[in-house]
Design an enzyme around this catalytic site. Structure first.
Site, PDB file in Angstrom:
ATOM      1  N   GLN A  11       0.835  -1.199   0.000  1.00 14.82           N
ATOM      2  CA  GLN A  11       0.000   0.000   0.000  1.00 14.82           C
ATOM      3  C   GLN A  11       0.873   1.252   0.000  1.00 14.82           C
ATOM      4  OE1 GLN A  11      -2.957  -0.237   3.053  1.00 14.82           O
ATOM      5  NE2 GLN A  11      -3.540   1.914   2.922  1.00 14.82           N
ATOM      6  N   SER A  90       4.240  -6.375   2.654  1.00 11.58           N
ATOM      7  CA  SER A  90       3.011  -6.123   3.405  1.00 11.58           C
ATOM      8  C   SER A  90       1.802  -6.623   2.620  1.00 11.58           C
ATOM      9  CB  SER A  90       2.918  -4.642   3.767  1.00 11.58           C
ATOM     10  OG  SER A  90       1.846  -4.407   4.652  1.00 11.58           O
ATOM     11  N   LEU A  91       0.936  -5.722   2.156  1.00 13.11           N
ATOM     12  CA  LEU A  91      -0.199  -6.122   1.330  1.00 13.11           C
ATOM     13  C   LEU A  91       0.256  -6.987   0.159  1.00 13.11           C
ATOM     14  CD1 LEU A  91      -3.130  -5.861   0.210  1.00 13.11           C
ATOM     15  CD2 LEU A  91      -2.345  -3.780  -0.941  1.00 13.11           C
ATOM     16  N   ARG A 115      -9.289  -7.291   5.280  1.00 10.68           N
ATOM     17  CA  ARG A 115      -8.042  -6.837   5.908  1.00 10.68           C
ATOM     18  C   ARG A 115      -7.996  -5.307   5.942  1.00 10.68           C
ATOM     19  NH1 ARG A 115      -2.629  -5.452   4.260  1.00 10.68           N
ATOM     20  NH2 ARG A 115      -0.987  -6.371   5.555  1.00 10.68           N
ATOM     21  N   HIS A 196       1.253  -2.232  11.335  1.00  8.31           N
ATOM     22  CA  HIS A 196       2.298  -3.191  11.707  1.00  8.31           C
ATOM     23  C   HIS A 196       2.839  -2.943  13.118  1.00  8.31           C
ATOM     24  CE1 HIS A 196       2.224  -5.234   7.903  1.00  8.31           C
ATOM     25  NE2 HIS A 196       2.330  -4.076   7.268  1.00  8.31           N
ATOM     26  N   GLN A 245       1.106 -10.940  10.706  1.00  5.15           N
ATOM     27  CA  GLN A 245       1.707  -9.927   9.831  1.00  5.15           C
ATOM     28  C   GLN A 245       1.092  -8.550  10.034  1.00  5.15           C
ATOM     29  OE1 GLN A 245       0.338  -8.462   6.541  1.00  5.15           O
ATOM     30  NE2 GLN A 245       1.866  -9.132   5.035  1.00  5.15           N
TER      31      GLN A 245
END
Length: 313
Positions: A11, A90-91, A115, A196, A245
Site C-alpha cells: 500500500q 506487506s499487502l 483486511r 504493523h 503480519q
C-alpha cells in the site's frame, strides 16, 4: 539462465489509472478486475481508473492494489513465465500467495477487502508512523527499546530506510533519540494509523476468522513470508503468519537478501510504481550483488519488459 523472483509492492504505490491498459487490452487481466468486483462488492475498475477520493482510503486501497497486482500477474503468466520464488511487501504478500498457488484470486480479494476494513476500523487515536533515514537497524532497535510506550519497527525496507510505528508520543520521542543517535532524518508519515504495530493485534485476530472461510492450498512455488523473512514450507502455517503480519514487522530487506543468497538475479516487480525497484537497488549497493529488476506496471512498456525477461530467462 536467470533465477527469477516475482515481487509485489504494498500500500502506498497506488495511483489513479493503475492497470487500465491491461484491463483494456488483456482479457485475463480484465477478468481479474471483474472477479475482484464480485468478491468485494465494489466497482474495482471505477476505483482504480477514475478520479476519486476513495483510492487512498485503506479499506478501498488494499483490494484495488491487489486486483491490479493479480491482473498484471496473470498477464505475465500468460506469456509463459514462472518464478522460482515470490514475495511481497506487506499487502503485496497476498500477490505472492496468488502467484505461489496458495490462494485463488477470488479468495485473496475476499480476504484483503476485510483486511483493509479491519485495519482501518482498528486504527486507534494517537497512533503514528515515521521513516528513519540513514541509521542501522541495530541502532534503531536498541534506541527505541529505551522509549516508554508502544513503539516498534514496522518495515525493514532497505539499508538506510526503516519505518517505526506505535503510539504517537512514543514514536515522536523515539524520533528525538534516533536523531541524537545519528539518523539523517526522521520523517513523520501521513498515514491513518500505526500499521504493523501491536496496536493492530485485534485487526489480525478478526482477519483470522476470514482466513478460516477460504481455501489455503499447497505452496506450489516457494514464497517468503514477511513475518519470518523465510520460506513457507507448510501450508498449515500460513494463516497464523498472515494474522501476525498485520501487527508485526515486515522484514522486506531480509527477504530480498535471502532470495539473492539463494541465487535470484532477476526480480520482476509486478504492480503499481517502482518502490520495490528502489529498495532492491539500495540493498544491492550494500551487498555488492548485481541483479536485474524488471517493472510490470505500464502496459505501453509491457511487451518490451517481456522481451527483456525472455532474454534473461
Amino acid at each position: 539462465m536467470s533465477k527469477i523472483a516475482f515481487v509485489f509492492p504494498g500500500q502506498g504505490s497506488q495511483y489513479v489509472g493503475m492497470g487500465k491498459g491491461f484491463y483494456d487490452n488483456v482479457a485475463v487481466s480484465k477478468e481479474m478486475y471483474d472477479i475482484a468486483s464480485e468478491a468485494s462488492g465494489m466497482d474495482i475498475p471505477a476505483l482504480c481508473f477514475t478520479e476519486n477520493e476513495e483510492l487512498n482510503i485503506t479499506k478501498y486501497t488494499q483490494v484495488a492494489m491487489l486486483a491490479t497486482e493479480v491482473a498484471l500477474l496473470k498477464a505475465v503468466e500468460e506469456k509463459g513465465f514462472t518464478p522460482a520464488v515470490c514475495g511481497g511487501l506487506s499487502l503485496g504478500e497476498y500477490g505472492a500467495l496468488v502467484a505461489s498457488g496458495v490462494m485463488s484470486p477470488a479468495d485473496a480479494f475476499k480476504v484483503v477487502v476485510k483486511r483493509g476494513l479491519y485495519m482501518q476500523e482498528a486504527v486507534p487515536t494517537g497512533g503514528a508512523m515515521a521513516a528513519v533515514l540513514g541509521l542501522d537497524a541495530a541502532v534503531i532497535e536498541e534506541t527505541i527499546a529505551k522509549v516508554e510506550g508502544i513503539v516498534s519497527i514496522a518495515n525493514y525496507n532497505c539499508p538506510g530506510q526503516i519505518v517505526i510505528t506505535g503510539e504517537k508520543a512514543a514514536v515522536e520521542k523515539a524520533g528525538e533519540l534516533l536523531t541524537v543517535a545519528g539518523a539523517k532524518r526522521v520523517v513523520m508519515l501521513n498515514v491513518s494509523g500505526p500499521f504493523h504495530s501491536k496496536m493492530l493485534t485485534g485487526a489480525g485476530e478478526k482477519l483470522g476468522e476470514v482466513l478460516d472461510t477460504v481455501t489455503i492450498g499447497d505452496v506450489k512455488i516457494p514464497y517468503i513470508a514477511n513475518l519470518t523473512a523465510d520460506y513457507v514450507n507448510n501450508d498449515s502455517d500460513i494463516k497464523d503468519l498472515l494474522v501476525q503480519q498485520v501487527s508485526s514487522s515486515v522484514r522486506w530487506e531480509q527477504s530480498v537478501r535471502l532470495m539473492m543468497k539463494d541465487g535470484v538475479d532477476t526480480f520482476v516487480e509486478i504492480g503499481p510504481g517502482k518502490t520495490i525497484n528502489g529498495f532492491i537497488k539500495k540493498i544491492t549497493r550494500e551487498t555488492g550483488d548485481t541483479v536485474n529488476v524488471i517493472n510490470v506496471d505500464n502496459y505501453d512498456e509491457f511487451e518490451a519488459a517481456m522481451e527483456k525477461l525472455k532474454e534473461l530467462a
